[in-house]
Every structure is written in structure tokens, then in C-alpha cells.
Design a protein around this motif. Structure first.
Motif, PDB file in Angstrom:
ATOM      1  N   GLU A  98       0.840  -1.197   0.000  1.00 48.77           N
ATOM      2  CA  GLU A  98       0.000   0.000   0.000  1.00 48.77           C
ATOM      3  C   GLU A  98       0.877   1.249   0.000  1.00 48.77           C
ATOM      4  O   GLU A  98       1.977   1.231   0.533  1.00 48.77           O
ATOM      5  CB  GLU A  98      -0.947  -0.021   1.207  1.00 48.77           C
ATOM      6  N   PHE A  99       0.336   2.305  -0.589  1.00 47.60           N
ATOM      7  CA  PHE A  99       1.052   3.586  -0.620  1.00 47.60           C
ATOM      8  C   PHE A  99       0.132   4.685  -0.089  1.00 47.60           C
ATOM      9  O   PHE A  99       0.004   5.757  -0.674  1.00 47.60           O
ATOM     10  CB  PHE A  99       1.527   3.894  -2.053  1.00 47.60           C
ATOM     11  N   LEU A 100      -0.548   4.367   0.999  1.00 48.62           N
ATOM     12  CA  LEU A 100      -1.555   5.284   1.550  1.00 48.62           C
ATOM     13  C   LEU A 100      -0.920   6.231   2.558  1.00 48.62           C
ATOM     14  O   LEU A 100      -0.268   5.776   3.503  1.00 48.62           O
ATOM     15  CB  LEU A 100      -2.648   4.479   2.271  1.00 48.62           C
ATOM     16  N   GLU A 111      -1.329   8.692   5.646  1.00 48.82           N
ATOM     17  CA  GLU A 111      -2.315   8.989   6.682  1.00 48.82           C
ATOM     18  C   GLU A 111      -2.846  10.401   6.424  1.00 48.82           C
ATOM     19  O   GLU A 111      -2.093  11.295   6.043  1.00 48.82           O
ATOM     20  CB  GLU A 111      -1.684   8.897   8.080  1.00 48.82           C
ATOM     21  N   LYS A 144       8.084  -1.220  -1.991  1.00 45.75           N
ATOM     22  CA  LYS A 144       7.528  -0.508  -0.842  1.00 45.75           C
ATOM     23  C   LYS A 144       8.635   0.100   0.027  1.00 45.75           C
ATOM     24  O   LYS A 144       8.640   1.297   0.336  1.00 45.75           O
ATOM     25  CB  LYS A 144       6.657  -1.470  -0.026  1.00 45.75           C
ATOM     26  N   ASN A 159       9.428   4.265   0.421  1.00 38.92           N
ATOM     27  CA  ASN A 159       9.404   5.017   1.684  1.00 38.92           C
ATOM     28  C   ASN A 159      10.794   5.546   2.034  1.00 38.92           C
ATOM     29  O   ASN A 159      10.933   6.663   2.528  1.00 38.92           O
ATOM     30  CB  ASN A 159       8.859   4.150   2.818  1.00 38.92           C
ATOM     31  N   PHE A 177       7.885  16.507  -1.172  1.00 43.40           N
ATOM     32  CA  PHE A 177       8.786  16.028  -0.120  1.00 43.40           C
ATOM     33  C   PHE A 177      10.086  16.818  -0.029  1.00 43.40           C
ATOM     34  O   PHE A 177      11.119  16.301   0.351  1.00 43.40           O
ATOM     35  CB  PHE A 177       9.027  14.515  -0.247  1.00 43.40           C
ATOM     36  N   ARG A 234       9.899  19.692   1.794  1.00 46.52           N
ATOM     37  CA  ARG A 234       9.534  20.653   2.844  1.00 46.52           C
ATOM     38  C   ARG A 234      10.416  20.416   4.054  1.00 46.52           C
ATOM     39  O   ARG A 234      10.358  19.363   4.685  1.00 46.52           O
ATOM     40  CB  ARG A 234       8.057  20.491   3.228  1.00 46.52           C
ATOM     41  N   GLY A 274       8.309  11.796  10.815  1.00 47.41           N
ATOM     42  CA  GLY A 274       7.905  10.908  11.902  1.00 47.41           C
ATOM     43  C   GLY A 274       6.843   9.960  11.411  1.00 47.41           C
ATOM     44  O   GLY A 274       6.722   9.704  10.210  1.00 47.41           O
ATOM     45  N   CYS A 278       5.617   4.929   9.705  1.00 46.58           N
ATOM     46  CA  CYS A 278       6.058   4.318   8.446  1.00 46.58           C
ATOM     47  C   CYS A 278       7.504   4.679   8.128  1.00 46.58           C
ATOM     48  O   CYS A 278       8.391   3.827   8.193  1.00 46.58           O
ATOM     49  CB  CYS A 278       5.129   4.731   7.327  1.00 46.58           C
ATOM     50  N   PHE A 305       2.022  13.463  14.254  1.00 44.06           N
ATOM     51  CA  PHE A 305       3.271  13.445  13.473  1.00 44.06           C
ATOM     52  C   PHE A 305       3.154  14.220  12.177  1.00 44.06           C
ATOM     53  O   PHE A 305       4.146  14.579  11.562  1.00 44.06           O
ATOM     54  CB  PHE A 305       3.745  12.011  13.218  1.00 44.06           C
ATOM     55  N   LYS A 306       1.912  14.493  11.773  1.00 43.95           N
ATOM     56  CA  LYS A 306       1.636  15.378  10.639  1.00 43.95           C
ATOM     57  C   LYS A 306       0.173  15.781  10.727  1.00 43.95           C
ATOM     58  O   LYS A 306      -0.573  15.207  11.537  1.00 43.95           O
ATOM     59  CB  LYS A 306       1.960  14.680   9.315  1.00 43.95           C
TER      60      LYS A 306
HETATM   61  C1  UGA Z   1       4.144   7.352   4.211  1.00 40.49           C
HETATM   62  C2  UGA Z   1       4.218   7.363   2.680  1.00 40.49           C
HETATM   63  O1  UGA Z   1       4.159   8.722   2.212  1.00 40.49           O
HETATM   64  C3  UGA Z   1       3.071   6.580   2.054  1.00 40.49           C
HETATM   65  O2  UGA Z   1       3.198   6.518   0.643  1.00 40.49           O
HETATM   66  C4  UGA Z   1       3.097   5.145   2.629  1.00 40.49           C
HETATM   67  O3  UGA Z   1       2.044   4.357   2.120  1.00 40.49           O
HETATM   68  C5  UGA Z   1       2.981   5.203   4.147  1.00 40.49           C
HETATM   69  O4  UGA Z   1       4.078   5.993   4.663  1.00 40.49           O
HETATM   70  C6  UGA Z   1       3.057   3.799   4.674  1.00 40.49           C
HETATM   71  O5  UGA Z   1       4.101   3.164   4.571  1.00 40.49           O
HETATM   72  O6  UGA Z   1       2.019   3.252   5.094  1.00 40.49           O
HETATM   73  P1  UGA Z   1       2.734   8.707   6.039  1.00 40.49           P
HETATM   74  O7  UGA Z   1       3.598   8.047   7.058  1.00 40.49           O
HETATM   75  O8  UGA Z   1       1.264   8.727   6.252  1.00 40.49           O
HETATM   76  O9  UGA Z   1       2.946   8.035   4.584  1.00 40.49           O
HETATM   77  O10 UGA Z   1       3.190  10.215   5.951  1.00 40.49           O
HETATM   78  P2  UGA Z   1       3.988  11.155   4.942  1.00 40.49           P
HETATM   79  O11 UGA Z   1       3.052  12.059   4.282  1.00 40.49           O
HETATM   80  O12 UGA Z   1       4.898  10.362   4.076  1.00 40.49           O
HETATM   81  O13 UGA Z   1       4.864  12.007   5.977  1.00 40.49           O
HETATM   82  C7  UGA Z   1       5.794  11.364   6.833  1.00 40.49           C
HETATM   83  C8  UGA Z   1       6.543  12.381   7.659  1.00 40.49           C
HETATM   84  O14 UGA Z   1       7.390  13.174   6.841  1.00 40.49           O
HETATM   85  C9  UGA Z   1       5.651  13.370   8.423  1.00 40.49           C
HETATM   86  O15 UGA Z   1       6.160  13.531   9.722  1.00 40.49           O
HETATM   87  C10 UGA Z   1       5.767  14.658   7.626  1.00 40.49           C
HETATM   88  O16 UGA Z   1       5.577  15.796   8.422  1.00 40.49           O
HETATM   89  C11 UGA Z   1       7.207  14.548   7.139  1.00 40.49           C
HETATM   90  N1  UGA Z   1       7.468  15.312   5.891  1.00 40.49           N
HETATM   91  C12 UGA Z   1       6.837  15.008   4.739  1.00 40.49           C
HETATM   92  C13 UGA Z   1       8.414  16.333   5.917  1.00 40.49           C
HETATM   93  O17 UGA Z   1       9.028  16.619   6.959  1.00 40.49           O
HETATM   94  N2  UGA Z   1       8.686  17.005   4.760  1.00 40.49           N
HETATM   95  C14 UGA Z   1       8.054  16.714   3.590  1.00 40.49           C
HETATM   96  O18 UGA Z   1       8.364  17.380   2.569  1.00 40.49           O
HETATM   97  C15 UGA Z   1       7.111  15.694   3.583  1.00 40.49           C
END
Ligand code: UGA
Length: 451
Positions: A152-154, A156, A222, A226, A267, A269, A275, A278, A337-338
Motif C-alpha cells: 500500500e502507498f496510503l 495517513e 515498498k 518510503n 517532499f 519541505r 515521523g 512508516c 506526526f503530521k
Molecule cells: C508514508 C508514505 O508517504 C506513504 O506513501 C506510505 O504508504 C505510508 O508511509 C506507509 O508506509 O504506510 P505517512 O507516514 O502517512 O505516509 O506520511 P507522509 O506524508 O509520508 O509524511 C511522513 C513524515 O514526513 C511526516 O512527519 C511529515 O511531516 C514529514 N514530511 C513530509 C516532511 O518533513 N517534509 C516533507 O516534505 C514531507
């Protein structure tokens, strides 16, 4: 198709509800009776936008059921999706005991033919082990099986949209039949004959790519994806540090880099790091997995180190702005965490909080969704009704999670209520000039400070 989704956490619930929405008969199973109890009462135990509506609608239509009896759910299904947790062990490797237990249950309790699909994030070669366990334990019961990997690539907070509008659907299978079965399940999405329940009508998006591979390749896709996302974040964070040293602006730098289509804007930012349950655990598991194969993945170890240093770096900014942290009242906005989730696992916001508590700060906190989950771990914090209450009388306000609703706060009111108008933005959420114009002493990441 009758489908069992085993594991009713974030991935399992989203997968189950969305497959039901596509018209399949789905039974969600979990051996945690509390979780099942909540679901049977029509409530969803996690916050994910639109998920509660999707679950209740599909329960009402009789396409989605829940049970605590994993064996019965598996017996009654053609396809079994494994969505059980794979949390990190102390050495960073993934704990696969949930998958092993489920495989033994399926093999000993099921008759006939089942397609067993890995959805949980697993290290490469899990499919091979799964195959072996199903074979060994199923030999006496007349049980026939096939294994497939369908990662999955979902994200949260955006999981429902991601399910219905994926960039790609990866199917790792060892037989044509298994591939065809899974492809059939996803056909409405692959052919875009389905509107996701979040947007109606859905914005025109490119057709998802169907990628049929062998099982190890699907498993690796996968972890590789990530880890690459984590790598991009650590890269921009390292560049943010360089910007601070040389007086450059990381926002413009990211724009300059990201507008090259080969690099892309996503990505990039910078902030207090990645955090969640995942990226941090997957990167660790990938490093350990590589090690087992005799490969030192030094590149990813560095990604992890850069991420860990984000917290020290931010806390040092706070210390430098306040001079002394001890006994100061500090407001923190954001605990999850986000944004758009109540998930606090490996949240950088909580890492910052721990560090500030060690330095004897008095903390007032607010998060739109994650306070209840945080409270048991940090009972000593003052949990506030809103951002205004947190800011009142504080010497500094820290933005740790960029919830969109924080943008529309009355920032003049916040400034006036604080003991000192000091804002430290850990997510580069605000425009420095605007905050300076409002009269804040404003610090962010990789951008010149304004006061
Ligand atoms: C991540 C992946 O993006 C999904 O594709 C994957 O399916 C999922 O893990 C998983 O393995 O189930 P997720 O953990 O929900 O998704 O969150 P992200 O949107 O990837 O963000 C992860 C962390 O990175 C957050 O703490 C966010 O604040 C941080 N982040 C993200 C940054 O610091 N900078 C960015 O540019 C993007």
C-alpha cells in the motif's frame, strides 16, 4: 469476491472500507476484541478523514462486516489481505510475529483455495517465508493457497484519496491466476470507472500504472519508496542547515530544485523531520535487511542520523531565542506526526516536547485531534482548549505540526496575549515577512530570521 482483511488498524480499515465501496463483500477481522467492539458499535477507532462515513455506509449496505474471529473470517473468504502490524523490534528489524501467527491460523483452519495477499509493509523475502509456512502447516488439511504482494502507498490523512487515485498499483505474484484475481479487484480503479467518495466528481487524474512483478520486487518497491521519500526529506533538511550557515533561503532553493521535473517539488519541505509509524521504522528495517544481505546501506543510515539531529537543532533554536529554557512557559501547536491525523507515533512534536521537559520548560499544548492520545504519555503537559489558551502568557510559541486551521487563527490576538511575541516555526508554515509585519520575532528552518 469475498475478502477477509485481517488487521483493523489504519491500513486494514482503509483497505477494507474502500474494497467494500468498490462492491466487494469484505469482512474485517482483528484479534483485538476492544477494536472490534468499537467497530461493531459503528465507530472508527482512528481518525482518518472520510473513513467513518465510508465504514458506516458500507456496513449499512451489508458489504462490510467485522469480527474478532480471524479463523472464521479467513475460512469464509476467497482472498485474505494481511494488514496486521509489523512494528519495529529493538534492533530495528520488523516484528513479523503477527504475520507468522496469521499464516498458521489460515493454514490450519482453512479448506479449499485461498489467495493470501501481503499488504502490511514487510521485508523482502517475507512472501517466501509465508509460502513455506502455509505449505508446512496446510499440508494435512487439504488447503491450497497462493501468495501475492500488494503493497500500500496510503498516506495517513489522505488515505481514502490515495486508495482511489493511486499513482500505481503494484501486484507481485508468482502465478498468472493470482495476478488476474488482484487485478480484477482493482479494475474499477485501474479503468477510472469509479469516483472516490472524497471528491465528486473526481478531478481528472492520470490513469494509475499497473505494475505486475514477482513477489520480492513488489516487497522491495515498498521499502525503496518510503526510504526514498525519507531521503528527500533529510536532503532538504541538510540543505536547510546549509542555508542557515550561508544566509540563503531554503524555500527558494527547494523551488529552484523542485521545478526540475526530474527532481520534483514533493517532499522537499524542511522542518523538524519525518515521523509517523512508516518512514522512521521502514528506513530502519530496510537498513537491517540490507545488513543481513551483507550490504551496508550507509546512505540510509545517514538519512536517519540527519533526521534525528532535527530535534536537537530545533531545540537549540528555542534555547538560543529564549537564552534559558528552564521555568519558561512555552506553547506548542501540534502533537500529531503530521496534520489530518491523530497518530502520534514517532511524532517529531513529541520528541521536541521530551527535550524541552528535560530542560524544565512548562508546556501548554494544543492539537485539533491528537490530545487524547498524547495525554497518557505526557500527563504533565497543560492541555488547552485551543491555540489561544496555549499562547496566553507564553514566552514562546512553537509550531510543530502544520494543521491548516492554524493559518486562520487571529495572530494579532495571539501576539497580544503572549508574554513575549516569539514564534518558532518548525514546519516553515508561515511567510516570514507576514509574521514580522504582525510584530512577531519569527524563526523558522533554513530561512533568514525576522524580528
Ligand atoms: C508514508 C508514505 O508517504 C506513504 O506513501 C506510505 O504508504 C505510508 O508511509 C506507509 O508506509 O504506510 P505517512 O507516514 O502517512 O505516509 O506520511 P507522509 O506524508 O509520508 O509524511 C511522513 C513524515 O514526513 C511526516 O512527519 C511529515 O511531516 C514529514 N514530511 C513530509 C516532511 O518533513 N517534509 C516533507 O516534505 C514531507
Amino acid at each position: 469476491m469475498k475478502i477477509a482483511v485481517v488487521g483493523c488498524g489504519h491500513v486494514g480499515l482503509v483497505t477494507g472500507a474502500c474494497l467494500a465501496q468498490l462492491g466487494h463483500q469484505v469482512i474485517g477481522a482483528d484479534d483485538d476484541p476492544q477494536k472490534i467492539d468499537v467497530l461493531l458499535r459503528g465507530r472508527v477507532p482512528i481518525f482518518e478523514p472520510h473513513l467513518d462515513d465510508l465504514v458506516s455506509e458500507n456496513m449499512r449496505r451489508g458489504r462490510l462486516r467485522f469480527t474478532g474471529d480471524v479463523a472464521a473470517a479467513s475460512q469464509d473468504s476467497d482472498v485474505i489481505f494481511i494488514c496486521v502490524g509489523t512494528p519495529p523490534l529493538e534492533n530495528g528489524e520488523a516484528d513479523l510475529s503477527g504475520i507468522d501467527k496469521l499464516a498458521r491460523t489460515v493454514a490450519t483452519q482453512c479448506r479449499g483455495h485461498k489467495l493470501v495477499v501481503e499488504k502490511s509493509t514487510v521485508p523482502v523475502r517475507t512472501g517466501q517465508e509465508l509460502e513455506r509456512i502455509l505449505q508446512v502447516y496446510g499440508a494435512r488439511s487439504g488447503f491450497a493457497h497462493e501468495v501475492a504482494s500488494n503493497p500500500e502507498f496510503l498516506r495517513e490523512g489522505r488515505a481514502i484519496e490515495d486508495f482511489f487515485h493511486p499513482d500505481r498499483i503494484v501486484i507481485g505474484a508468482s502465478s498468472e491466476e493470482a495476478r488476474k484475481t488482484l487485478e480484477g479487484l482493482y479494475r474499477p480503479i485501474l479503468e477510472q470507472k469509479f469516483n472516490c467518495p472524497v471528491h465528486s466528481p473526481c478531478p481528472q487524474a492520470p490513469r494509475p500504472l499497473l505494475l505486475a512483478t514477482n513477489i520480492p520486487t513488489a516487497e522491495l518497491i515498498k521499502h525503496a519508496s518510503n526510504s526514498f521519500l525519507a531521503l528527500k526529506i533529510s536532503y532538504i533538511n541538510a540543505l536547510a542547515d546549509l542555508c542557515e550557515i550561508f544566509g540563503a533561503d531554503v524555500t527558494m532553493l527547494a523551488e529552484g530544485m523542485g521545478s526540475d521535473r526530474r527532481i520534483g517539488r514533493d517532499f522537499l519541505r524542511p522542518g523538524i523531520g519525518f515521523g509517523g509509524f512508516c518512514l522512521p521504522k521502514d528506513i530502519q528495517a530496510f537498513v537491517r535487511l540490507a545488513e543481513r544481505g551483507g550490504y551496508d546501506f550507509a546512505l540510509l543510515r545517514e538519512v536517519e542520523k540527519i533526521n534525528q539531529r532535527r530535534i536537537d537543532h530545533f531545540v537549540e533554536k528555542v534555547r538560543s531565542a529564549l537564552w534559558v529554557i528552564a521555568d519558561k512557559q512555552i506553547a506548542i501547536l501540534g502533537l500529531a506526526f503530521k496534520p489530518d491525523t491523530d497518530d502520534i507515533r514517532f511524532s517529531p512534536a513529541l520528541a521536541v516536547i521530551s527535550r524541552l521537559l528535560e530542560q524544565k520548560a512548562r508546556l501548554k499544548v494544543f492539537d485539533p485531534k491528537a490530545m487524547e492520545r498524547t495525554q497518557p504519555f505526557f500527563p504533565q503537559l497543560t492541555y488547552c482548549r485551543d491555540a489561544y489558551e496555549a499562547a496566553e502568557g507564553s514566552e514562546a510559541l512553537l509550531l510543530a505540526t502544520e494543521w491548516e486551521e492554524f493559518r486562520s487563527l487571529d495572530w494579532s490576538k495571539i501576539r497580544d496575549s503572549m508574554a513575549r511575541p516569539l514564534l518558532l516555526d518548525g514546519r516553515n508554515f508561515f511567510v516570514p515577512k507576514e509574521m514580522a509585519a504582525l510584530g512577531f520575532e519569527y524563526h523558522s528552518i533554513g530561512r533568514p530570521d525576522t524580528r
